[in-house]
Design a protein around this motif. Structure first.
Motif, PDB file in Angstrom:
ATOM      1  N   GLN A 103      53.378 -12.056 111.843  1.00  0.00           N
ATOM      2  CA  GLN A 103      52.532 -12.042 113.037  1.00  0.00           C
ATOM      3  C   GLN A 103      51.463 -13.125 112.920  1.00  0.00           C
ATOM      4  O   GLN A 103      51.020 -13.450 111.816  1.00  0.00           O
ATOM      5  N   SER A 104      51.053 -13.654 114.051  1.00  0.00           N
ATOM      6  CA  SER A 104      49.919 -14.575 114.010  1.00  0.00           C
ATOM      7  C   SER A 104      48.666 -13.748 113.709  1.00  0.00           C
ATOM      8  O   SER A 104      48.624 -12.545 113.962  1.00  0.00           O
ATOM      9  N   THR A 105      47.669 -14.386 113.169  1.00  0.00           N
ATOM     10  CA  THR A 105      46.441 -13.683 112.806  1.00  0.00           C
ATOM     11  C   THR A 105      45.743 -13.197 114.068  1.00  0.00           C
ATOM     12  O   THR A 105      45.441 -13.996 114.957  1.00  0.00           O
ATOM     13  N   PRO A 106      45.523 -11.869 114.166  1.00  0.00           N
ATOM     14  CA  PRO A 106      44.859 -11.340 115.359  1.00  0.00           C
ATOM     15  C   PRO A 106      43.379 -11.726 115.399  1.00  0.00           C
ATOM     16  O   PRO A 106      42.794 -12.072 114.371  1.00  0.00           O
ATOM     17  N   ALA A 107      42.796 -11.656 116.591  1.00  0.00           N
ATOM     18  CA  ALA A 107      41.356 -11.908 116.736  1.00  0.00           C
ATOM     19  C   ALA A 107      40.611 -10.995 115.772  1.00  0.00           C
ATOM     20  O   ALA A 107      40.904  -9.813 115.681  1.00  0.00           O
ATOM     21  N   GLY A 108      39.689 -11.533 115.025  1.00  0.00           N
ATOM     22  CA  GLY A 108      38.934 -10.744 114.056  1.00  0.00           C
ATOM     23  C   GLY A 108      39.614 -10.649 112.699  1.00  0.00           C
ATOM     24  O   GLY A 108      39.037 -10.161 111.743  1.00  0.00           O
ATOM     25  N   GLY A 109      40.878 -11.117 112.604  1.00  0.00           N
ATOM     26  CA  GLY A 109      41.594 -11.110 111.329  1.00  0.00           C
ATOM     27  C   GLY A 109      42.208  -9.765 110.978  1.00  0.00           C
ATOM     28  O   GLY A 109      42.025  -8.771 111.673  1.00  0.00           O
ATOM     29  N   TRP A 110      42.979  -9.780 109.911  1.00  0.00           N
ATOM     30  CA  TRP A 110      43.620  -8.568 109.397  1.00  0.00           C
ATOM     31  C   TRP A 110      42.627  -7.766 108.573  1.00  0.00           C
ATOM     32  O   TRP A 110      41.691  -8.308 108.000  1.00  0.00           O
ATOM     33  N   SER A 111      42.866  -6.486 108.460  1.00  0.00           N
ATOM     34  CA  SER A 111      42.056  -5.632 107.602  1.00  0.00           C
ATOM     35  C   SER A 111      42.250  -6.059 106.153  1.00  0.00           C
ATOM     36  O   SER A 111      43.314  -6.533 105.761  1.00  0.00           O
ATOM     37  N   LYS A 112      41.234  -5.866 105.344  1.00  0.00           N
ATOM     38  CA  LYS A 112      41.340  -6.124 103.909  1.00  0.00           C
ATOM     39  C   LYS A 112      41.976  -4.931 103.190  1.00  0.00           C
ATOM     40  O   LYS A 112      42.289  -5.008 102.009  1.00  0.00           O
ATOM     41  N   LEU A 113      42.168  -3.824 103.920  1.00  0.00           N
ATOM     42  CA  LEU A 113      42.721  -2.605 103.314  1.00  0.00           C
ATOM     43  C   LEU A 113      44.242  -2.610 103.300  1.00  0.00           C
ATOM     44  O   LEU A 113      44.869  -3.015 104.283  1.00  0.00           O
ATOM     45  N   SER A 114      44.820  -2.146 102.217  1.00  0.00           N
ATOM     46  CA  SER A 114      46.261  -1.900 102.173  1.00  0.00           C
ATOM     47  C   SER A 114      46.517  -0.571 102.875  1.00  0.00           C
ATOM     48  O   SER A 114      45.570   0.173 103.192  1.00  0.00           O
ATOM     49  N   PHE A 115      47.769  -0.237 103.089  1.00  0.00           N
ATOM     50  CA  PHE A 115      48.127   1.050 103.700  1.00  0.00           C
ATOM     51  C   PHE A 115      47.535   2.202 102.896  1.00  0.00           C
ATOM     52  O   PHE A 115      46.901   3.096 103.445  1.00  0.00           O
ATOM     53  N   ARG A 116      47.712   2.200 101.576  1.00  0.00           N
ATOM     54  CA  ARG A 116      47.178   3.270 100.712  1.00  0.00           C
ATOM     55  C   ARG A 116      45.651   3.326 100.761  1.00  0.00           C
ATOM     56  O   ARG A 116      45.061   4.391 100.810  1.00  0.00           O
ATOM     57  N   ASP A 117      45.003   2.159 100.730  1.00  0.00           N
ATOM     58  CA  ASP A 117      43.538   2.125 100.804  1.00  0.00           C
ATOM     59  C   ASP A 117      43.066   2.684 102.144  1.00  0.00           C
ATOM     60  O   ASP A 117      42.064   3.391 102.220  1.00  0.00           O
ATOM     61  N   TRP A 118      43.772   2.319 103.208  1.00  0.00           N
ATOM     62  CA  TRP A 118      43.432   2.809 104.544  1.00  0.00           C
ATOM     63  C   TRP A 118      43.526   4.332 104.596  1.00  0.00           C
ATOM     64  O   TRP A 118      42.635   4.994 105.125  1.00  0.00           O
ATOM     65  N   LEU A 119      44.594   4.880 104.017  1.00  0.00           N
ATOM     66  CA  LEU A 119      44.757   6.339 104.017  1.00  0.00           C
ATOM     67  C   LEU A 119      43.653   7.041 103.239  1.00  0.00           C
ATOM     68  O   LEU A 119      43.285   8.168 103.545  1.00  0.00           O
ATOM     69  N   ALA A 120      43.105   6.360 102.219  1.00  0.00           N
ATOM     70  CA  ALA A 120      42.060   6.951 101.386  1.00  0.00           C
ATOM     71  C   ALA A 120      40.661   6.688 101.919  1.00  0.00           C
ATOM     72  O   ALA A 120      39.684   7.246 101.419  1.00  0.00           O
ATOM     73  N   SER A 121      40.551   5.831 102.963  1.00  0.00           N
ATOM     74  CA  SER A 121      39.210   5.454 103.462  1.00  0.00           C
ATOM     75  C   SER A 121      38.517   6.581 104.187  1.00  0.00           C
ATOM     76  O   SER A 121      39.098   7.514 104.638  1.00  0.00           O
TER      77      SER A 121
END
Length: 121
Positions: A103-121
């Protein structure tokens, strides 16, 4: 079920649109309520969902599905915690999808979190 990919186009999970998120082992990891994702274990807010883009709490995409481009948004307000739905039964594992194009980089950029990190956030 819609496949969910990381920004690096790795299959990380599956989305039952408007309802639940499962990991690649078809373990229930999050539920969807009011356009937001919530942890299945803690009930904590993970971020917003737009079609098949899951975002972090800053509005940056963490996961996407090839049918819709990944999009970012401004920092969403923290929603009220919903009632937890009943635990869904484990679905059958869908066929492994083809790896999507990057994917092209979305406005604001990608999250720095991985899927696992996101689930734990």
């Amino acid at each position: 079920m819609e496949p969910l990919f990381s920004k690096d186009c790795d299959l990380v999970g599956w989305l039952d649109p408007g309802h639940n998120i499962f990991d690649t082992n078809m373990e229930y990891v999050a539920f969807i309520s009011g356009g937001h994702a919530w942890s299945a274990t803690s009930g904590n807010w993970l971020g917003s969902i737009d079609y098949t883009t899951a975002r972090d709490k800053r509005g940056c995409p963490v996961l996407f599905s090839p049918g819709h481009p990944a999009t970012g948004t401004s920092v969403p307000p923290i929603p009220s915690r919903p009632a937890r739905p009943s635990r869904p039964s484990r679905p059958s594992r869908p066929s492994t999808p083809s790896r999507p194009s990057r994917q092209s980089t979305p406005a604001g950029g990608w999250s720095k979190l991985s899927f696992r990190d996101w689930l734990a956030s």
